[in-house]
Design a protein around this motif. Structure first.
Motif, PDB file in Angstrom:
ATOM      1  N   ASP A   1      -9.060  -0.746   1.964  1.00 53.01           N
ATOM      2  CA  ASP A   1      -7.709  -1.577   3.003  1.00 53.01           C
ATOM      3  C   ASP A   1      -6.047  -0.994   2.963  1.00 53.01           C
ATOM      4  OD1 ASP A   1      -6.519  -4.238   3.475  1.00 53.01           O
ATOM      5  OD2 ASP A   1      -6.376  -4.909   1.914  1.00 53.01           O
ATOM      6  N   ARG A   2      -5.980  -0.790   4.138  1.00 50.62           N
ATOM      7  CA  ARG A   2      -4.810  -0.455   4.004  1.00 50.62           C
ATOM      8  C   ARG A   2      -3.213  -1.305   3.060  1.00 50.62           C
ATOM      9  NH1 ARG A   2      -2.863   2.953   8.719  1.00 50.62           N
ATOM     10  NH2 ARG A   2      -4.433   3.060  10.022  1.00 50.62           N
ATOM     11  N   SER A   3      -3.235  -2.472   2.505  1.00 51.53           N
ATOM     12  CA  SER A   3      -2.371  -3.194   2.116  1.00 51.53           C
ATOM     13  C   SER A   3      -2.528  -3.804   1.199  1.00 51.53           C
ATOM     14  CB  SER A   3      -2.085  -4.803   2.674  1.00 51.53           C
ATOM     15  OG  SER A   3      -3.553  -5.300   2.818  1.00 51.53           O
TER      16      SER A   3
ATOM     17  N   PHE B   1       0.603  -4.429  -2.460  1.00 49.62           N
ATOM     18  CA  PHE B   1       1.546  -4.122  -1.026  1.00 49.62           C
ATOM     19  C   PHE B   1       1.538  -4.337  -0.338  1.00 49.62           C
ATOM     20  CE2 PHE B   1       2.875  -2.764   3.140  1.00 49.62           C
ATOM     21  CZ  PHE B   1       4.010  -2.608   2.278  1.00 49.62           C
ATOM     22  N   HIS B   2       0.262  -5.935  -0.168  1.00 48.42           N
ATOM     23  CA  HIS B   2       0.650  -7.140   0.608  1.00 48.42           C
ATOM     24  C   HIS B   2       1.060  -8.472   0.160  1.00 48.42           C
ATOM     25  CE1 HIS B   2      -2.518  -8.659  -2.226  1.00 48.42           C
ATOM     26  NE2 HIS B   2      -3.303  -8.260  -1.628  1.00 48.42           N
ATOM     27  N   ASP B   3       1.904  -8.061  -1.858  1.00 48.43           N
ATOM     28  CA  ASP B   3       2.772  -8.760  -1.556  1.00 48.43           C
ATOM     29  C   ASP B   3       4.675  -8.872  -1.842  1.00 48.43           C
ATOM     30  OD1 ASP B   3       0.803  -9.979  -3.612  1.00 48.43           O
ATOM     31  OD2 ASP B   3       1.298  -8.605  -5.676  1.00 48.43           O
TER      32      ASP B   3
ATOM     33  N   LEU C   1       2.025   3.340   6.733  1.00 49.82           N
ATOM     34  CA  LEU C   1       0.604   3.132   7.009  1.00 49.82           C
ATOM     35  C   LEU C   1      -0.462   2.060   5.684  1.00 49.82           C
ATOM     36  CD1 LEU C   1      -0.610   7.031   5.468  1.00 49.82           C
ATOM     37  CD2 LEU C   1      -0.685   5.810   7.917  1.00 49.82           C
ATOM     38  N   HIS C   2       0.908   1.531   5.089  1.00 49.14           N
ATOM     39  CA  HIS C   2       0.373   0.352   4.645  1.00 49.14           C
ATOM     40  C   HIS C   2       0.454  -0.678   5.258  1.00 49.14           C
ATOM     41  CE1 HIS C   2       0.575   2.661   0.288  1.00 49.14           C
ATOM     42  NE2 HIS C   2       1.890   3.487   0.893  1.00 49.14           N
ATOM     43  N   PHE C   3       0.751  -1.375   6.610  1.00 50.15           N
ATOM     44  CA  PHE C   3       0.866  -2.913   6.715  1.00 50.15           C
ATOM     45  C   PHE C   3      -0.838  -1.970   7.688  1.00 50.15           C
ATOM     46  CE2 PHE C   3       5.052  -1.435   5.860  1.00 50.15           C
ATOM     47  CZ  PHE C   3       5.792  -3.587   5.915  1.00 50.15           C
ATOM     48  N   THR C   4      -0.934  -3.606   7.604  1.00 47.59           N
ATOM     49  CA  THR C   4      -1.706  -4.071   8.523  1.00 47.59           C
ATOM     50  C   THR C   4      -1.396  -5.373   9.563  1.00 47.59           C
ATOM     51  OG1 THR C   4      -2.410  -6.205   7.518  1.00 47.59           O
ATOM     52  CG2 THR C   4      -3.739  -4.147   6.745  1.00 47.59           C
ATOM     53  N   LYS C   5      -2.157  -4.921  10.769  1.00 45.61           N
ATOM     54  CA  LYS C   5      -2.166  -6.107  11.769  1.00 45.61           C
ATOM     55  C   LYS C   5      -1.917  -7.690  11.307  1.00 45.61           C
ATOM     56  CE  LYS C   5      -3.321  -3.520  15.992  1.00 45.61           C
ATOM     57  NZ  LYS C   5      -4.184  -3.331  16.795  1.00 45.61           N
TER      58      LYS C   5
ATOM     59  N   PHE D   1       2.098  10.684  -2.582  1.00 50.59           N
ATOM     60  CA  PHE D   1       2.070  11.412  -1.293  1.00 50.59           C
ATOM     61  C   PHE D   1       1.510  10.641  -0.478  1.00 50.59           C
ATOM     62  CE2 PHE D   1       1.953  15.504  -4.008  1.00 50.59           C
ATOM     63  CZ  PHE D   1       3.833  15.073  -4.460  1.00 50.59           C
ATOM     64  N   SER D   2       1.430  10.998   0.634  1.00 46.55           N
ATOM     65  CA  SER D   2       0.640  10.588   1.994  1.00 46.55           C
ATOM     66  C   SER D   2      -0.436   9.566   1.595  1.00 46.55           C
ATOM     67  CB  SER D   2       0.374  11.591   3.543  1.00 46.55           C
ATOM     68  OG  SER D   2       1.005  12.068   3.257  1.00 46.55           O
ATOM     69  N   PHE D   3      -1.069   9.573   1.168  1.00 44.03           N
ATOM     70  CA  PHE D   3      -2.451   8.532   1.309  1.00 44.03           C
ATOM     71  C   PHE D   3      -2.371   7.415  -0.083  1.00 44.03           C
ATOM     72  CE2 PHE D   3      -5.273  11.347   3.917  1.00 44.03           C
ATOM     73  CZ  PHE D   3      -4.784  10.370   5.174  1.00 44.03           C
ATOM     74  N   GLY D   4      -1.057   7.973  -0.960  1.00 35.93           N
ATOM     75  CA  GLY D   4      -1.119   7.609  -2.540  1.00 35.93           C
ATOM     76  C   GLY D   4      -0.032   5.640  -2.014  1.00 35.93           C
TER      77      GLY D   4
END
Length: 341
Positions: free
Chosen positions: A22-24, A43-45, A182-186, A332-335
């Motif tokens: 889950d991205r977020s 992140f979703h916070d 990359l952390h954001f979902t629609k 980094f990128s996927f962090g």
């Protein structure tokens, strides 16, 4: 200012090799740039830190599958070509490995021959101009034959190409993803918009220079690579209106930051337009456009680490990174992410 001032010890196992399901759900470190205070969240916070009337600025560039693996026409030698920048008439500026085998005139074949390339010229920095030959539409050929150009520190194979793409990626042209996005979902973006936060889209095509280490000890001697940007009148108006009405400008990523700082005048007014930027932001820089930044955790001694240090202060950033290592944040990128406010 010395490059070594931006060094820190990073255990290899903290470099994220795979994106989260889950991205977020990645972790979020919230850093107060005034006093260095740190809060640990998910992140979703991020919604708790955004206010109605703020403006979130996202970079809607799209990564192209820019890594092509082929063979030299005459010898069958294995050749890798990485697309960096589109020129005209099917010519691209590229990175070729091994370069020694590819002097001007050398020809490379990809797939079953549906794509061929000829080395046209070698540039000063060792990059090569390559002319491509194909039938049909180049983007479609590239989609079939190309691979995602993952950064050198990611050694795992990416199962789903779209995971190295933001959910709002639109305009093709990047050799690397604007990874803070990359952390954001629609769903999360809709929730943010429903809160009354404006979302402005800008475009900056990310080049591989992003990952290039700073090779000089004196920071001021480093020369930034050039990247293409585009800021529409709609985006500029939204950002300027936000400022006028007392809202904050929150950049998603160092790429959005560099774009806005490139087109802002001394009063922080954003001017629409497109072009190339080589802006290099390091401590001492006075920000004209942005107030806050959502970003990932960056490489030691990188220009990106220097940029966040310019915003939050070097001491605050280095202390936050020490804390991130101690708390085993993913780098980094996927962090994981950091919100500097």
């Amino acid at each position: 200012m010395k490059t070594s001032d931006f060094n820190f010890d990073l255990p290899q196992e903290l470099i994220a090799q795979d994106p989260l399901e889950d991205r977020s759900s990645s972790r979020l470190m919230v850093l107060n740039k005034e006093n260095g205070e740190i809060t640990h969240r998910i992140f979703h916070d991020i919604t708790e830190y955004l206010h109605p009337g703020d403006c979130l600025v996202i970079n809607d560039t799209k990564v192209i599958p820019a890594r092509l693996i082929g063979t030299k026409e005459d010898t069958g030698a294995h050749i890798e070509i990485l697309l960096l920048k589109r020129k005209e008439n099917d010519v691209w500026e590229t990175l070729v490995k091994p370069g020694k085998k590819c002097r001007p005139g050398a020809r490379v074949v990809f797939g079953n021959g549906e794509l061929k390339a000829e080395i046209v010229d070698v540039l000063e920095d060792g990059n090569r101009l390559v002319h491509f030959e194909y039938e049909g539409i180049f983007e479609e050929v590239l989609d079939r034959l190309g691979q995602m150009p993952l950064p050198p520190y990611i050694t795992h194979k990416l199962q789903d190409k779209n995971r190295y793409q933001t959910v709002y990626a639109k305009y093709e042209g990047s050799a690397a993803a604007p990874t803070a996005g990359l952390h954001f979902t629609k769903e999360l973006l809709k929730q943010i918009e429903d809160m009354g936060v404006n979302i402005a889209r800008v475009t900056l095509h990310v080049g591989l220079g992003t990952f290039r280490p700073v090779k000089v000890e004196n920071v001021l001697e480093h020369h930034m690579h050039s990247e293409y940007y585009n800021v529409t009148e709609t985006a500029a108006k939204m950002i300027n209106d936000t400022k006028k009405n007392g809202g904050r400008i929150i950049a998603v990523g160092t790429t959005s930051t560099r774009t806005l700082e490139s087109v802002a005048d001394e009063n922080g007014i954003i001017h629409p337009g497109c072009g190339n930027t080589e802006i290099f932001i390091y401590p001492g820089y006075k920000f004209k456009a942005i107030d806050c930044l959502i970003t990932n955790f960056h490489l030691p001694e990188s220009t990106l680490l220097m940029l966040v240090s310019a915003l939050a202060g070097k001491e605050h950033i280095m202390a936050a990174y020490e804390e991130a290592v101690k708390e085993k944040y993913r780098f980094f990128s996927f962090g994981d992410a950091m919100f500097i406010q």
